[in-house]
Design a protein around this motif. Structure first.
Motif, PDB file in Angstrom:
ATOM      1  N   PHE A 283       1.059 -11.124  -0.100  1.00  0.00           N
ATOM      2  CA  PHE A 283       0.123 -11.116   1.023  1.00  0.00           C
ATOM      3  C   PHE A 283       0.775 -10.499   2.257  1.00  0.00           C
ATOM      4  N   GLY A 284       2.046 -10.821   2.484  1.00  0.00           N
ATOM      5  CA  GLY A 284       2.734 -10.302   3.666  1.00  0.00           C
ATOM      6  C   GLY A 284       2.793  -8.791   3.664  1.00  0.00           C
ATOM      7  N   TYR A 285       3.102  -8.210   2.515  1.00  0.00           N
ATOM      8  CA  TYR A 285       3.207  -6.752   2.444  1.00  0.00           C
ATOM      9  C   TYR A 285       1.852  -6.090   2.646  1.00  0.00           C
ATOM     10  N   THR A 286       0.849  -6.563   1.910  1.00  0.00           N
ATOM     11  CA  THR A 286      -0.468  -5.935   1.985  1.00  0.00           C
ATOM     12  C   THR A 286      -1.130  -6.159   3.340  1.00  0.00           C
ATOM     13  N   PHE A 287      -0.981  -7.359   3.908  1.00  0.00           N
ATOM     14  CA  PHE A 287      -1.570  -7.627   5.218  1.00  0.00           C
ATOM     15  C   PHE A 287      -0.801  -6.877   6.303  1.00  0.00           C
ATOM     16  N   GLY A 288       0.525  -6.827   6.172  1.00  0.00           N
ATOM     17  CA  GLY A 288       1.326  -6.094   7.147  1.00  0.00           C
ATOM     18  C   GLY A 288       0.958  -4.623   7.186  1.00  0.00           C
ATOM     19  N   GLN A 289       0.592  -4.082   6.034  1.00  0.00           N
ATOM     20  CA  GLN A 289       0.197  -2.683   5.957  1.00  0.00           C
ATOM     21  C   GLN A 289      -1.064  -2.417   6.777  1.00  0.00           C
ATOM     22  N   ARG A 290      -1.863  -3.457   6.965  1.00  0.00           N
ATOM     23  CA  ARG A 290      -3.131  -3.289   7.682  1.00  0.00           C
ATOM     24  C   ARG A 290      -2.982  -3.446   9.198  1.00  0.00           C
ATOM     25  N   ILE A 291      -1.927  -4.071   9.660  1.00  0.00           N
ATOM     26  CA  ILE A 291      -1.827  -4.350  11.099  1.00  0.00           C
ATOM     27  C   ILE A 291      -0.852  -3.420  11.814  1.00  0.00           C
ATOM     28  N   VAL A 292      -0.227  -2.509  11.066  1.00  0.00           N
ATOM     29  CA  VAL A 292       0.655  -1.530  11.705  1.00  0.00           C
ATOM     30  C   VAL A 292      -0.155  -0.288  12.050  1.00  0.00           C
ATOM     31  N   PRO A 293       0.353   0.561  12.935  1.00  0.00           N
ATOM     32  CA  PRO A 293      -0.374   1.803  13.254  1.00  0.00           C
ATOM     33  C   PRO A 293      -0.601   2.662  12.013  1.00  0.00           C
ATOM     34  N   LYS A 294      -1.644   3.477  12.058  1.00  0.00           N
ATOM     35  CA  LYS A 294      -2.016   4.292  10.893  1.00  0.00           C
ATOM     36  C   LYS A 294      -0.897   5.220  10.474  1.00  0.00           C
ATOM     37  N   SER A 295      -0.154   5.748  11.457  1.00  0.00           N
ATOM     38  CA  SER A 295       0.930   6.670  11.129  1.00  0.00           C
ATOM     39  C   SER A 295       2.014   5.995  10.296  1.00  0.00           C
ATOM     40  N   VAL A 296       2.234   4.685  10.531  1.00  0.00           N
ATOM     41  CA  VAL A 296       3.221   3.929   9.757  1.00  0.00           C
ATOM     42  C   VAL A 296       2.609   3.472   8.436  1.00  0.00           C
ATOM     43  N   ARG A 297       1.343   3.066   8.490  1.00  0.00           N
ATOM     44  CA  ARG A 297       0.663   2.563   7.290  1.00  0.00           C
ATOM     45  C   ARG A 297       0.711   3.574   6.154  1.00  0.00           C
ATOM     46  N   GLU A 298       0.544   4.848   6.484  1.00  0.00           N
ATOM     47  CA  GLU A 298       0.526   5.884   5.458  1.00  0.00           C
ATOM     48  C   GLU A 298       1.891   6.098   4.821  1.00  0.00           C
ATOM     49  N   LYS A 299       2.950   5.606   5.480  1.00  0.00           N
ATOM     50  CA  LYS A 299       4.311   5.786   4.960  1.00  0.00           C
ATOM     51  C   LYS A 299       4.801   4.580   4.171  1.00  0.00           C
ATOM     52  N   PHE A 300       4.003   3.516   4.100  1.00  0.00           N
ATOM     53  CA  PHE A 300       4.398   2.345   3.316  1.00  0.00           C
ATOM     54  C   PHE A 300       4.639   2.770   1.869  1.00  0.00           C
ATOM     55  N   GLY A 301       5.739   2.305   1.318  1.00  0.00           N
ATOM     56  CA  GLY A 301       6.094   2.663  -0.045  1.00  0.00           C
ATOM     57  C   GLY A 301       7.015   3.862  -0.128  1.00  0.00           C
ATOM     58  N   THR A 302       7.263   4.516   1.004  1.00  0.00           N
ATOM     59  CA  THR A 302       8.165   5.674   1.019  1.00  0.00           C
ATOM     60  C   THR A 302       9.508   5.349   1.658  1.00  0.00           C
ATOM     61  N   GLY A 303       9.638   4.148   2.230  1.00  0.00           N
ATOM     62  CA  GLY A 303      10.897   3.756   2.836  1.00  0.00           C
ATOM     63  C   GLY A 303      10.817   3.619   4.343  1.00  0.00           C
ATOM     64  N   VAL A 304      10.055   2.645   4.826  1.00  0.00           N
ATOM     65  CA  VAL A 304       9.980   2.366   6.262  1.00  0.00           C
ATOM     66  C   VAL A 304      10.406   0.918   6.504  1.00  0.00           C
ATOM     67  N   GLN A 305      10.964   0.669   7.676  1.00  0.00           N
ATOM     68  CA  GLN A 305      11.452  -0.674   7.971  1.00  0.00           C
ATOM     69  C   GLN A 305      10.332  -1.703   7.955  1.00  0.00           C
ATOM     70  N   GLU A 306       9.155  -1.289   8.423  1.00  0.00           N
ATOM     71  CA  GLU A 306       8.026  -2.215   8.433  1.00  0.00           C
ATOM     72  C   GLU A 306       7.715  -2.736   7.026  1.00  0.00           C
ATOM     73  N   GLY A 307       7.963  -1.899   5.999  1.00  0.00           N
ATOM     74  CA  GLY A 307       7.725  -2.309   4.625  1.00  0.00           C
ATOM     75  C   GLY A 307       8.712  -3.344   4.126  1.00  0.00           C
ATOM     76  N   ILE A 308       9.806  -3.546   4.855  1.00  0.00           N
ATOM     77  CA  ILE A 308      10.760  -4.614   4.551  1.00  0.00           C
ATOM     78  C   ILE A 308      10.470  -5.843   5.402  1.00  0.00           C
ATOM     79  N   VAL A 309      10.165  -5.614   6.667  1.00  0.00           N
ATOM     80  CA  VAL A 309       9.876  -6.727   7.572  1.00  0.00           C
ATOM     81  C   VAL A 309       8.703  -7.556   7.064  1.00  0.00           C
ATOM     82  N   ALA A 310       7.649  -6.880   6.612  1.00  0.00           N
ATOM     83  CA  ALA A 310       6.413  -7.580   6.225  1.00  0.00           C
ATOM     84  C   ALA A 310       6.634  -8.587   5.098  1.00  0.00           C
ATOM     85  N   PRO A 311       7.178  -8.198   3.931  1.00  0.00           N
ATOM     86  CA  PRO A 311       7.331  -9.189   2.865  1.00  0.00           C
ATOM     87  C   PRO A 311       8.456 -10.180   3.095  1.00  0.00           C
TER      88      PRO A 311
END
Length: 516
Positions: A283-311
């Motif tokens: 839930f943390g990863y998928t929900f976190g993907q929705r609350i970050v800016p669109k420019s970051v959201r599109e990079k989830f799964g490619t190696g961004v810090q937000e993708g570690i912070v969320a889960p």
């Protein structure tokens, strides 16, 4: 009153030599069990229960609680370094942690995971300490329709994980949901999709599937491509320093929304019976993907810090939240807390609403131990990670062999049957083929985790409502969650299809005149 009892809990640990020694041993066991593939916190807690028979109940329960907290934290280390989740809770961390490692950002990835884990754990424990009675009342007011609606929302949120293709993600999710139905019917105990194999009666085991899809898949990919050593980073040649492993507090300023929202979300997921830290990470990863800016959201799964912070913030908070139903209702919030509940009973203690008053010393020692564990893990991280950095620099064939060895041991140790090894190898091949054709493997795992939670809630809700599906829309909370799930799932499909653009173009072209 609460503060005084919490101080007493800290004193019970720090001034008692035996408790302090047990705390250190538990922390070490939890760290290594979380980082070694297959040796998760649940298994370690089970193995340690016989040792607790001769211990004081306070010392025994404290030890098991610290093992759980440390194991949830440590799974991110091997997930980032080798793309091998040390524990199921670290599944989502691999999606961005390992790509960062491959880009030479291993230190940054670990700093992010360390801080996010500690922050989520501390926030979850603070909520646990001060709001346990309130949260337990909230949990008792939720029924099966709400549980089902929460899980449906979680399933809908995964539509952009990995490849970002909703159709592909839904296909792999459906495979995971189907695998979750294999075995005995949860309500009637009838065999389903076992095809006469007795080994399938207990269902598809999660650990072999995870190790196959992540560890074996990565090994096959490395062998096939002849790529760099697993986890190798060109920039990472100077070794780790203490300053590299204790992140600055500016992370709070940089990721305020993700850290705060996901820590609270993880705690709330944790209090749901049976959910646990793995569900919190999903839930943390998928929900976190929705609350970050669109420019970051599109990079989830490619190696961004937000993708570690969320889960990482969510799963550690969920680990603390899982103690809420355990201590206040006597209902385990996860698989590991179910084992800890057994330890309570073995020591003659029955958790429930009166536990906070009748066993205050025990409860607040657990609270203090969870807080102390999250802070100590920041400091203990340096020598712990240094061991793994030395392993990383082994020759690639030896490293691949070691990873396969740990993977085989972890898969076999779960149930001690050869079938799990074949299952691991099968899903390793499946994962390899999926990645070759750009199908994300994360939704499959999510379906396998959440499916067995959703089905009993759905069927119990229908039984209580005498088969009327409208009950899921008559209850306000479940209605809001289901409507949100429908919107979350279908909006990306509509956007991808271009239907909205075509309608707008047709309505407003030529000065608003609609062409036939």
């Amino acid at each position: 009153m609460v503060v005084e009892q919490l101080v007493g809990g800290f004193a019970n640990i720090l001034t008692n030599p035996l408790n302090l020694f047990v705390f250190a041993v538990a922390l070490t066991l939890g760290l290594f069990s979380g980082a070694i593939p297959g040796m998760n916190g649940t298994m370690t807690v089970v193995l340690m229960i016989p040792i607790t028979f001769s211990m004081d109940p306070v010392t025994a329960i404290m030890m098991l609680s610290v093992i759980y907290a440390a194991a949830v934290y440590a799974g991110s280390i091997s997930a980032i370094m080798f793309k091998v989740p040390g524990a199921p809770e670290a599944i989502m961390t691999t999606l961005d942690g390992y790509p960062m490692n491959q880009r030479g950002e291993l230190k940054r990835a670990i700093r992010t995971a360390v801080f996010s884990s500690a922050f989520g754990g501390v926030v979850g424990t603070i909520i646990l300490i001060f709001f346990s009675p309130v949260l337990s009342d909230l949990a008792t007011q939720l029924s099966d329709p709400e549980y089902f609606a929460v899980i449906v929302l979680g399933l809908a949120l995964i539509s952009t994980i990995g490849s970002g293709n909703v159709v592909k993600s839904t296909m792999t999710l459906s495979i995971g949901l189907f695998l979750g139905t294999v075995g005995l019917d949860p309500l009637q105990s009838m065999q389903r999709f076992t095809f006469g194999f007795e080994l399938l009666q207990s269902g598809v085991s999660l650990i072999p599937v995870i190790l196959g899809l992540f560890a074996v898949t990565e090994v096959l990919k490395q062998v096939y491509t002849g790529g760099h050593m697993l986890g190798e980073s060109d920039e990472d040649t100077g070794g780790f320093q203490l300053r590299d492993l204790v992140p600055p507090f500016r992370y709070i300023k940089r990721f305020p929304k993700l850290l705060s929202v996901n820590s609270v979300l993880g705690t709330m997921i944790g209090i749901l019976p049976g959910a646990g830290a793995t569900t919190g990470a999903l839930f943390g990863y998928t929900f976190g993907q929705r609350i970050v800016p669109k420019s970051v959201r599109e990079k989830f799964g490619t190696g961004v810090q937000e993708g570690i912070v969320a889960p990482e913030s969510a799963n550690n908070a969920a680990a603390s939240g899982a103690f809420v139903p355990l201590l206040t209702l006597g209902i385990p919030g996860s698989a590991t807390t179910a084992v800890i509940l057994a330890a309570f009973i073995l020591h003659g203690i029955r958790p429930g609403p009166e536990l906070l008053t009748t066993q205050g010393t025990l409860v607040y020692t657990i609270f203090a131990a969870l807080l102390l564990a999250n802070v100590t893990m920041l400091l203990a991280n340096q020598p712990f990670v240094s061991i793994f950095t030395k392993i990383r620099h082994l020759p690639r064939p030896i490293l691949l062999m070691l990873i396969m060895a740990f993977t085989i041991i972890g898969s076999y140790a779960t149930r001690n049957i050869m079938f799990d090894l074949w299952l691991m190898l099968l899903f390793g091949l499946v994962g390899f083929l999926f990645e070759r054709y750009n199908y994300s493997i994360a939704p499959l795992i999510i379906g396998l985790v959440l499916g067995p939670l959703a089905e009993p809630a759905l069927r119990r809700g229908l039984i209580k409502a005498q088969g009327e599906y409208i009950v899921f829309l008559q209850r306000p909370i479940s209605a809001v969650l289901i409507i949100a799930a429908v919107l979350v799932f279908f909006i990306p499909l509509i956007q991808d299809s271009g239907i909205v653009g075509k309608i707008v173009d047709r309505l407003f072209r030529d000065g608003g005149e609609v062409k036939p």
